[in-house]
Structure formats: C-alpha cells, structure tokens
Design a protein around this motif. Structure first.
Motif, PDB file in Angstrom:
ATOM      1  N   THR A  74       0.830  -1.203   0.000  1.00 62.15           N
ATOM      2  CA  THR A  74       0.000   0.000   0.000  1.00 62.15           C
ATOM      3  C   THR A  74       0.866   1.255   0.000  1.00 62.15           C
ATOM      4  O   THR A  74       0.601   2.206  -0.743  1.00 62.15           O
ATOM      5  CB  THR A  74      -0.944   0.013   1.207  1.00 62.15           C
ATOM      6  OG1 THR A  74      -1.789  -1.145   1.155  1.00 62.15           O
ATOM      7  CG2 THR A  74      -1.831   1.250   1.188  1.00 62.15           C
ATOM      8  N   SER A  90      -6.597  -0.041  -7.153  1.00 59.15           N
ATOM      9  CA  SER A  90      -6.022  -0.762  -6.027  1.00 59.15           C
ATOM     10  C   SER A  90      -6.741  -2.074  -5.746  1.00 59.15           C
ATOM     11  O   SER A  90      -7.966  -2.116  -5.685  1.00 59.15           O
ATOM     12  CB  SER A  90      -6.077   0.124  -4.771  1.00 59.15           C
ATOM     13  OG  SER A  90      -5.506  -0.518  -3.658  1.00 59.15           O
ATOM     14  N   GLU A  91      -5.946  -3.132  -5.556  1.00 65.53           N
ATOM     15  CA  GLU A  91      -6.405  -4.458  -5.156  1.00 65.53           C
ATOM     16  C   GLU A  91      -7.406  -5.049  -6.156  1.00 65.53           C
ATOM     17  O   GLU A  91      -8.592  -5.186  -5.892  1.00 65.53           O
ATOM     18  CB  GLU A  91      -6.999  -4.419  -3.745  1.00 65.53           C
ATOM     19  CG  GLU A  91      -5.970  -3.986  -2.709  1.00 65.53           C
ATOM     20  CD  GLU A  91      -6.466  -4.136  -1.278  1.00 65.53           C
ATOM     21  OE1 GLU A  91      -5.711  -4.667  -0.447  1.00 65.53           O
ATOM     22  OE2 GLU A  91      -7.595  -3.706  -0.989  1.00 65.53           O
ATOM     23  N   ARG A  99     -14.980 -11.176   0.499  1.00 61.11           N
ATOM     24  CA  ARG A  99     -16.039 -10.165   0.642  1.00 61.11           C
ATOM     25  C   ARG A  99     -17.255 -10.472  -0.238  1.00 61.11           C
ATOM     26  O   ARG A  99     -18.063  -9.599  -0.514  1.00 61.11           O
ATOM     27  CB  ARG A  99     -15.496  -8.763   0.299  1.00 61.11           C
ATOM     28  CG  ARG A  99     -14.299  -8.335   1.140  1.00 61.11           C
ATOM     29  CD  ARG A  99     -14.696  -8.050   2.561  1.00 61.11           C
ATOM     30  NE  ARG A  99     -13.555  -7.677   3.392  1.00 61.11           N
ATOM     31  CZ  ARG A  99     -13.121  -6.429   3.548  1.00 61.11           C
ATOM     32  NH1 ARG A  99     -13.706  -5.440   2.911  1.00 61.11           N
ATOM     33  NH2 ARG A  99     -12.080  -6.177   4.326  1.00 61.11           N
ATOM     34  N   HIS A 155      -4.411  -7.976  -6.188  1.00 63.41           N
ATOM     35  CA  HIS A 155      -4.746  -8.509  -4.866  1.00 63.41           C
ATOM     36  C   HIS A 155      -4.407  -9.996  -4.875  1.00 63.41           C
ATOM     37  O   HIS A 155      -5.278 -10.870  -4.895  1.00 63.41           O
ATOM     38  CB  HIS A 155      -6.218  -8.281  -4.533  1.00 63.41           C
ATOM     39  CG  HIS A 155      -6.527  -8.509  -3.085  1.00 63.41           C
ATOM     40  ND1 HIS A 155      -7.197  -9.612  -2.613  1.00 63.41           N
ATOM     41  CD2 HIS A 155      -6.214  -7.772  -1.989  1.00 63.41           C
ATOM     42  CE1 HIS A 155      -7.316  -9.544  -1.302  1.00 63.41           C
ATOM     43  NE2 HIS A 155      -6.720  -8.436  -0.892  1.00 63.41           N
ATOM     44  N   ARG A 267      -5.453   8.056  -0.905  1.00 65.27           N
ATOM     45  CA  ARG A 267      -6.240   7.074  -0.152  1.00 65.27           C
ATOM     46  C   ARG A 267      -6.443   5.829  -1.015  1.00 65.27           C
ATOM     47  O   ARG A 267      -6.969   5.913  -2.127  1.00 65.27           O
ATOM     48  CB  ARG A 267      -7.597   7.665   0.245  1.00 65.27           C
ATOM     49  CG  ARG A 267      -7.488   8.851   1.208  1.00 65.27           C
ATOM     50  CD  ARG A 267      -7.026   8.396   2.588  1.00 65.27           C
ATOM     51  NE  ARG A 267      -6.857   9.517   3.508  1.00 65.27           N
ATOM     52  CZ  ARG A 267      -5.702  10.118   3.756  1.00 65.27           C
ATOM     53  NH1 ARG A 267      -4.612   9.695   3.152  1.00 65.27           N
ATOM     54  NH2 ARG A 267      -5.628  11.116   4.615  1.00 65.27           N
ATOM     55  N   THR A 269      -7.415   1.373  -0.836  1.00 67.00           N
ATOM     56  CA  THR A 269      -7.850   0.230  -0.040  1.00 67.00           C
ATOM     57  C   THR A 269      -6.632  -0.552   0.427  1.00 67.00           C
ATOM     58  O   THR A 269      -5.557  -0.470  -0.162  1.00 67.00           O
ATOM     59  CB  THR A 269      -8.753  -0.703  -0.865  1.00 67.00           C
ATOM     60  OG1 THR A 269      -8.017  -1.173  -2.019  1.00 67.00           O
ATOM     61  CG2 THR A 269     -10.007   0.011  -1.333  1.00 67.00           C
ATOM     62  N   ASP A 271      -5.107  -0.210   3.320  1.00 69.49           N
ATOM     63  CA  ASP A 271      -4.185   0.591   4.114  1.00 69.49           C
ATOM     64  C   ASP A 271      -4.216   0.114   5.566  1.00 69.49           C
ATOM     65  O   ASP A 271      -4.825   0.734   6.439  1.00 69.49           O
ATOM     66  CB  ASP A 271      -4.568   2.062   4.018  1.00 69.49           C
ATOM     67  CG  ASP A 271      -3.433   2.977   4.448  1.00 69.49           C
ATOM     68  OD1 ASP A 271      -2.391   2.451   4.877  1.00 69.49           O
ATOM     69  OD2 ASP A 271      -3.595   4.207   4.360  1.00 69.49           O
ATOM     70  N   SER A 272      -3.547  -1.014   5.818  1.00 69.65           N
ATOM     71  CA  SER A 272      -3.632  -1.657   7.132  1.00 69.65           C
ATOM     72  C   SER A 272      -2.373  -1.493   7.960  1.00 69.65           C
ATOM     73  O   SER A 272      -2.265  -2.051   9.050  1.00 69.65           O
ATOM     74  CB  SER A 272      -3.888  -3.163   6.944  1.00 69.65           C
ATOM     75  OG  SER A 272      -2.813  -3.752   6.213  1.00 69.65           O
TER      76      SER A 272
END
Length: 329
Positions: A74, A90-91, A99, A155, A267, A269, A271-272
């Motif tokens: 990320t 992203s991903e 999901r 991903h 921003r 996805t 972002d952990s």
C-alpha cells in the motif's frame, strides 16, 4: 493521443479536404484545371509517404504491481499514485471470492460483475475474465487519450492465501488482454514481518493456518511471477528516492522527487499498516509467544528468505526470548 497513426484512407481524406480548402482541387463552386489536380495528387502522395515513413508510436502499456498482503504494497502504491498522471486501481482480482457473500447479496448498483455473481444463476469464471478484459481495454483507451498511465495493483492474497489450496486459475497478469503491452514488478517484504502483521490483522485465510503453509504459498506466488523484476520493501523505506526512481524505470513512469510529500494525501484500499506520513524503517513487532515459537521452528522460511535475498541473521531478529529479570523478587 491514442498512440496510432491515421490510416491511409483517413490521411487521403484529410489531405483532399485541405487541398480543396486551398483551391487545389475542384469544388462544385470552383472547378480546377489539370495542373491543379496534378499538384493536389502530388501533395497527397507526399503526405501519405510521410505517414508510411513515420516511426510507429508504441502503444501505452498497462502496469501491474504484485505483492502479498502486509508487505508494504500500500505504501509503495500510494507513492506510485502520487506521481504525475498515474491512474492507479487498487487491489484488483476479477476472480476473488473475498467479501462475496453468497447467502446475503450486497447492494451494488454500479457493479454489474458483482450483480452477475450474486444472480440466481451465477456466472462462469470465463465470463468474468472476458468482462474484465473488455473493461480494461476501455479504461486503458481513456487513460491513453487523457495522457494518463494506468497501474493495476494486484490482490494476490485472494489467489494464493485463501482456502485449503492455491486454486488452478489465471493470475491477474494472465487475465490481461494478450495484445495489450504490460510492464510488471513484484514487491516483497521479509516473510516473518509480513506474517506477523497478517496474523495481527486477523487475515489468516489459508488452511492450514500455519507459517510454514504461508511460506509454501509465498513460494507458489513467486513461481507464477518468476520472470518479473523484484523490489524489496526494506530497500524502499531505507532509500525511498533511489528505489522509487528504479521502480519508475522498470514501469516507464515519470519520476518526481516530491512523491515523498504527496503520498500521504493518497487514499487506497488495503491501508492496514502502521500509518504515518514518514517513509522510514521500523523495528520488527514482537509477536505473541505461541506465534514467536512457531516462527522460530519453521522449516520453510529459510529457503524462502534465501530466494528473496534476506540474510539468515534476519530469521531470529526480535524473536529471541527477553532476558530474565535480575531484580529482587
């Protein structure tokens, strides 16, 4: 610009229109003589020859970035997205089952692919791949027309780290339209650090949920992307600008030094991580004792680290038991 030259017929029509405007060919209002028509034909032929002799303009490639979860992807992709005219998705994985709840469909009015997957009759993986390829061609054409550089962040976790085994199906790169130029890179991180973060986030989706199984799947991921250049996360955080410059050369992206100041505004996805606005090395997190023991006892991490270029001394850093207290009880 689309990156292609006009066809001969199109070029001829354009030159005729110009010649007509200049009065070199006949119009209903102004018939031309033979001399003017010959001059117009010579002009057309010279223009067409210039078109034929012009070097071909290479088509704008799609870029793909591949990595496992919790490997710093990320941060790296935020920095890529901060570069001039980069459009980063992203991903991406059209065949991901994460999901997706078969029992409770999601509200998704803008996502026809998810609508198909949730429909009473379902959808085949082959159609999902075809839809992805068609959509990607439209997106890439629009990006090229706007002067943008399309980057897809894979991903890969969905493919290699979910379920009882790695499914036999195409990778993201293998799903791209065959005629589309592609530039790709793999980014990696020390597997002990990525697994500690993966476990802390509750993202152990593979079975059996062990570190050795994770290492075997990491090897499978590397096998499927073996021909691609590799960039290490540790090198990026230690030397951000030269590593980003090298990454831009691999992906043929415009480099600008101010990505370091701009990336916090991006921003994405996934972002952990630990967050923050600085790119810097951080010490290894100390895992809980059971996980610490599992990491130290692993038989698979040594060969994996050797393949990724990590020294054997990194296998135990931060995992040793803390020194016993010498104070009075």
């Amino acid at each position: 610009m689309s990156g292609t030259l006009p066809s001969a017929d199109t070029a001829r029509a354009l030159v005729l229109a110009l010649a007509e405007t200049a009065g070199l060919v006949a119009t209903p209002r102004a018939p031309a003589g033979e001399q003017a028509e010959r001059e117009a034909c010579d002009l057309i032929e010279r223009c067409l020859q210039l078109c034929r002799d012009a070097p071909a303009v290479p088509a704008e490639p799609v870029r793909t970035v591949h990595h496992f979860a919790c490997t710093g992807g990320t941060l790296i992709c935020k920095c890529l997205a901060a570069l001039p005219n980069v459009q980063l998705l992203s991903e991406v994985d059209p065949l991901s089952t994460l999901r997706w709840n078969r029992i409770q469909p999601q509200f998704a009015p803008t996502d026809t692919t998810l609508q198909l997957r949730q429909s009473p009759r379902g959808v085949s993986p082959e159609l999902l791949v075809r839809l992805f390829a068609q959509n990607l061609l439209a997106i890439q054409a629009e990006c090229a027309a706007l002067g943008q550089h399309l980057v897809l962040r894979d991903h890969a976790h969905s493919h290699f780290c979910v379920g009882d085994s790695v499914p036999e199906r195409p990778t993201l790169r293998e799903m791209l339209p065959p005629d589309l130029p592609v530039l790709s890179v793999v980014t990696v991180r020390h597997p002990i650090d990525s697994y500690i973060a993966l476990s802390g986030n509750g993202w152990i989706h593979h079975a059996p949920g062990t570190f050795d199984e994770y290492c075997r799947r990491y090897q499978a991921f590397l096998d499927r992307h073996d021909a691609l250049p590799t960039v290490r996360y540790e090198d990026f955080v230690e030397r951000p600008e030269p590593t980003m410059r090298a990454l831009c050369e691999l992906l043929q992206l415009p480099f600008r030094e101010d990505f370091v100041q701009l990336f916090p505004a991006i921003r994405l996805t996934g972002d952990s991580g630990r967050g923050g606005e600085q790119i810097a090395e951080r010490p290894r997190r100390r895992p809980p004792p059971p996980l610490c023991a599992e990491l130290l006892a692993s038989h698979e991490v040594g060969p994996l680290c050797a393949r990724l270029g990590y020294a054997p001394s990194t296998l135990q850093e931060g995992l040793e038991p803390p020194p016993a207290s010498t104070g009075d009880r």
